[in-house]
Motif scaffolding. Structure first.
Motif, PDB file in Angstrom:
ATOM      1  N   UNK A   7      23.166  20.285  -7.502  1.00 25.23           N
ATOM      2  CA  UNK A   7      21.822  19.363  -7.896  1.00 25.23           C
ATOM      3  C   UNK A   7      22.358  17.775  -8.208  1.00 25.23           C
ATOM      4  N   UNK A   8      23.378  17.550  -8.436  1.00 26.96           N
ATOM      5  CA  UNK A   8      23.496  15.969  -8.387  1.00 26.96           C
ATOM      6  C   UNK A   8      23.737  15.402  -7.177  1.00 26.96           C
ATOM      7  N   UNK A   9      24.090  16.087  -6.205  1.00 27.01           N
ATOM      8  CA  UNK A   9      24.008  15.672  -4.771  1.00 27.01           C
ATOM      9  C   UNK A   9      22.581  15.489  -4.363  1.00 27.01           C
ATOM     10  N   UNK A  10      21.774  16.452  -4.451  1.00 27.93           N
ATOM     11  CA  UNK A  10      20.361  16.181  -4.135  1.00 27.93           C
ATOM     12  C   UNK A  10      19.697  15.154  -4.911  1.00 27.93           C
ATOM     13  N   UNK A  11      19.907  15.245  -6.136  1.00 25.70           N
ATOM     14  CA  UNK A  11      19.100  14.086  -7.189  1.00 25.70           C
ATOM     15  C   UNK A  11      19.772  12.668  -6.253  1.00 25.70           C
ATOM     16  N   UNK A  12      20.868  12.604  -6.296  1.00 24.21           N
ATOM     17  CA  UNK A  12      21.511  11.123  -5.600  1.00 24.21           C
ATOM     18  C   UNK A  12      20.816  10.751  -4.387  1.00 24.21           C
ATOM     19  N   UNK A  13      20.468  11.817  -3.494  1.00 30.26           N
ATOM     20  CA  UNK A  13      19.792  11.674  -2.187  1.00 30.26           C
ATOM     21  C   UNK A  13      18.260  11.086  -2.548  1.00 30.26           C
ATOM     22  N   UNK A  14      17.670  11.934  -3.182  1.00 31.80           N
ATOM     23  CA  UNK A  14      16.182  11.510  -3.586  1.00 31.80           C
ATOM     24  C   UNK A  14      16.103  10.275  -4.066  1.00 31.80           C
ATOM     25  N   UNK A  43      18.169   7.595  -4.093  1.00 29.84           N
ATOM     26  CA  UNK A  43      18.738   6.591  -3.250  1.00 29.84           C
ATOM     27  C   UNK A  43      17.920   6.021  -2.155  1.00 29.84           C
ATOM     28  N   UNK A  44      17.223   7.042  -1.549  1.00 28.42           N
ATOM     29  CA  UNK A  44      16.305   6.485  -0.185  1.00 28.42           C
ATOM     30  C   UNK A  44      15.237   5.936  -0.374  1.00 28.42           C
ATOM     31  N   UNK A  45      14.765   5.539  -1.528  1.00 24.47           N
ATOM     32  CA  UNK A  45      13.695   4.694  -1.934  1.00 24.47           C
ATOM     33  C   UNK A  45      12.259   5.216  -1.359  1.00 24.47           C
ATOM     34  N   UNK A  46      12.247   6.534  -2.043  1.00 17.48           N
ATOM     35  CA  UNK A  46      10.995   7.367  -1.362  1.00 17.48           C
ATOM     36  C   UNK A  46       9.466   6.604  -2.016  1.00 17.48           C
ATOM     37  N   UNK A  47       8.566   6.660  -1.235  1.00 18.61           N
ATOM     38  CA  UNK A  47       7.351   6.513  -1.629  1.00 18.61           C
ATOM     39  C   UNK A  47       6.579   7.634  -2.315  1.00 18.61           C
ATOM     40  N   UNK A  48       5.342   7.320  -3.045  1.00 18.38           N
ATOM     41  CA  UNK A  48       4.490   8.240  -3.446  1.00 18.38           C
ATOM     42  C   UNK A  48       4.073   9.359  -2.404  1.00 18.38           C
ATOM     43  N   UNK A  49       3.800   8.891  -0.948  1.00 16.75           N
ATOM     44  CA  UNK A  49       3.370   9.680   0.045  1.00 16.75           C
ATOM     45  C   UNK A  49       4.447  10.521   0.417  1.00 16.75           C
ATOM     46  N   UNK A  84       0.727  -1.131  -0.074  1.00 18.04           N
ATOM     47  CA  UNK A  84      -0.034  -0.205  -0.083  1.00 18.04           C
ATOM     48  C   UNK A  84       0.898   1.216  -0.027  1.00 18.04           C
ATOM     49  N   UNK A  85       2.211   1.172   0.420  1.00 15.32           N
ATOM     50  CA  UNK A  85       3.009   2.170   0.269  1.00 15.32           C
ATOM     51  C   UNK A  85       3.858   2.290  -0.850  1.00 15.32           C
ATOM     52  N   UNK A  86       3.109   2.572  -2.046  1.00 17.11           N
ATOM     53  CA  UNK A  86       3.816   2.537  -3.403  1.00 17.11           C
ATOM     54  C   UNK A  86       5.158   3.294  -3.618  1.00 17.11           C
ATOM     55  N   UNK A  87       6.221   2.806  -3.989  1.00 24.57           N
ATOM     56  CA  UNK A  87       7.120   3.598  -4.441  1.00 24.57           C
ATOM     57  C   UNK A  87       7.141   4.604  -5.503  1.00 24.57           C
ATOM     58  N   UNK A  88       7.692   5.848  -5.282  1.00 24.71           N
ATOM     59  CA  UNK A  88       7.511   6.855  -6.168  1.00 24.71           C
ATOM     60  C   UNK A  88       7.885   6.405  -7.521  1.00 24.71           C
ATOM     61  N   UNK A  89       7.129   6.958  -8.683  1.00 28.63           N
ATOM     62  CA  UNK A  89       7.922   6.838  -9.866  1.00 28.63           C
ATOM     63  C   UNK A  89       8.892   7.897 -10.153  1.00 28.63           C
ATOM     64  N   UNK A  90       9.882   7.559 -10.947  1.00 24.75           N
ATOM     65  CA  UNK A  90      11.016   8.212 -11.340  1.00 24.75           C
ATOM     66  C   UNK A  90      10.751   9.604 -11.822  1.00 24.75           C
ATOM     67  N   UNK A  91       9.466   9.880 -12.428  1.00 27.44           N
ATOM     68  CA  UNK A  91       9.015  11.190 -13.053  1.00 27.44           C
ATOM     69  C   UNK A  91       8.676  11.971 -11.758  1.00 27.44           C
ATOM     70  N   UNK A  92       7.930  11.292 -10.935  1.00 25.74           N
ATOM     71  CA  UNK A  92       7.265  12.265  -9.656  1.00 25.74           C
ATOM     72  C   UNK A  92       8.479  12.646  -8.922  1.00 25.74           C
ATOM     73  N   UNK A  93       9.702  11.792  -8.897  1.00 25.50           N
ATOM     74  CA  UNK A  93      10.811  12.518  -8.104  1.00 25.50           C
ATOM     75  C   UNK A  93      11.497  13.467  -8.844  1.00 25.50           C
ATOM     76  N   UNK A  94      11.564  13.456 -10.220  1.00 25.72           N
ATOM     77  CA  UNK A  94      12.077  14.422 -11.132  1.00 25.72           C
ATOM     78  C   UNK A  94      11.265  15.763 -11.030  1.00 25.72           C
ATOM     79  N   UNK A  95       9.828  15.693 -10.743  1.00 24.99           N
ATOM     80  CA  UNK A  95       9.152  16.628 -10.721  1.00 24.99           C
ATOM     81  C   UNK A  95       9.309  17.470  -9.405  1.00 24.99           C
ATOM     82  N   UNK A  96       9.635  16.472  -8.253  1.00 25.65           N
ATOM     83  CA  UNK A  96      10.065  17.270  -7.079  1.00 25.65           C
ATOM     84  C   UNK A  96      11.158  17.884  -7.067  1.00 25.65           C
ATOM     85  N   UNK A  97      12.117  17.411  -7.981  1.00 23.67           N
ATOM     86  CA  UNK A  97      13.584  18.112  -8.057  1.00 23.67           C
ATOM     87  C   UNK A  97      13.323  19.453  -8.819  1.00 23.67           C
TER      88      UNK A  97
END
Lengths: 261, 261
Positions: free
Chosen positions: A227-234, A236-242, A191-204
């Motif tokens: 920017x690369x450091x921030x993107x690496x972090x986002x 790497x940590x296995x974010x969910x959509x939430x 139920x805790x779906x992993x975030x799609x890559x484009x969702x992470x990119x939108x956040x970036x």
């Protein structure tokens, strides 16, 4: 055995491996017998046998302590002698702190757990003897066993109460082939779906815009690295959509505050 | 740490692997805290941390229940918040019955035991959170943990008391690399020397002579088979010198009786 299955508290245990019988020799306190029944049921071990319990049987103190495991007490068999309690068994282990100088193999709790699974698979009925509180098994009881079971604890402090010994031995059997363990390490829930890559990119994108507005990037040369450091972090940590929604909210809120200044 | 070693009850534990810290969050009964200390020391786990114990600290009920593990209580650290209790740790597991719908890996007790050994070997300090009796950990406490630890018990009856949960988790850690287990299955003790082959042959000779006197071998054709069966038995069962002496005595006694008839 129907009684065994209902004692487990569920209806679908037909394919559970058969556990060893637990034989308490001359147990003293009813409370301890009840706690042993609980420890057994925790581990899906259900055949309890009592040799001459000191305070007779049935014992109200045992029932009070057993709580949800009273069915094991009701099904418990009571014997006059240890020999009678093991008469229908094929392989019997005696739980002792030490080998007692007898010519018997000594199993750790884990090795015993595996051995019982192996023997039961061949149709061999197994039992485990536990002695009375304080004194433990007498040598005449140990002599009735095929082998010794010794729980490998801190030798500087190895005393366990009766129910704890039953718990560790029962759990070691359960863990040797545990139908309740599922995956050894279960992944995060579906139920805790992993975030799609484009969702992470939108956040970036949102973050980068806000950071630029706030002059986070002091020099054009630093910008790609930051920017690369921030993107690496986002990534790497296995974010969910939430998580992504939460961070959008945080960034919006933070930049909103800053605009108010 | 010198205090840790002396708490183990022996002087030579310098090379014991480092255990996780056990953190009891809002424990209620002093007796349970004392029983947790015993369960920890059984498994050579010695760093006890308490978050706001309900009845204050120190607690005479805890000391009475701890018996030989009082040193763990005396060394226990007390904190106002769970966050403070885990502040110096790197990897924290929260013991819960279920994953709580949080995005965290769920370890079995066994997998957690191995993980803690692995991380400690890399210099990572680990801790395990246990919630109060009855209610268990609150979600805010679980949120402070890196992962969930769930003990895989019979789902029809999975309730454990606090000290039993600490015992199973500590024992699972100990068993992942147990310096006290020795051989998984220890052979019979040296003082019970196995019989030499010629001692068994001498026993065979005595028996064969007596059997011939008593006309055990009804036909010359049967004799080799019968003797082979007997020899197979004697050589298979792993007799000690004492066993051989005992059997010599038995055979002598039996034949003596028969001569008296």
């Amino acid at each position: 055995m129907a009684g065994t299955n209902s004692a487990l508290g569920r209806q679908d245990e037909g394919d559970l491996p058969k556990a060893a019988s637990v034989i308490l020799v001359h147990p003293q306190l009813g409370e301890n017998i009840g706690m042993c029944a609980r420890a057994m049921l925790n581990c899906a071990v259900t055949d309890l046998r009592l040799v001459k319990p000191r305070d007779g049987w049935p014992n109200p103190d045992a029932e009070a302590a057993a709580a949800g495991a009273v069915a094991l007490l009701e099904n418990a068999k009571v014997y006059e002698t240890t020999a009678a309690a093991v008469a229908d068994l094929d392989f019997v282990l005696a739980t002792t702190a030490r080998g007692r100088g007898m010519v018997k193999d000594v199993y750790t709790a884990e090795a015993a757990g595996r051995e019982i699974h192996t023997r039961h698979a061949r149709g061999v009925d197994c039992g485990i003897l536990f002695g009375p509180e304080r004194t433990g098994l007498e040598n005449d009881d140990v002599a009735l066993a095929d082998a010794i079971l010794s729980i490998p604890l801190n030798p500087g402090f190895s005393s366990l109460n009766l129910a704890q010994a039953v718990l560790l031995v029962s759990y070691s059997w359960l863990c040797a082939d545990n139908p309740f363990a599922g995956e050894e390490i279960a992944p995060a829930l579906d139920e805790n779906e992993p975030a799609k890559k484009n969702e992470i990119e939108n956040l970036m994108t949102q973050l980068q815009e806000e950071l630029e507005k706030n002059r986070f990037f002091r020099s054009p040369e630093q910008k790609p690295t930051l920017l690369r450091n921030i993107r690496n972090f986002f990534f790497r940590v296995g974010m969910t959509r939430q998580d992504v929604r939460t961070l959008h909210g945080i960034f919006s809120s933070l930049t909103g505050k800053r605009r108010d200044k």
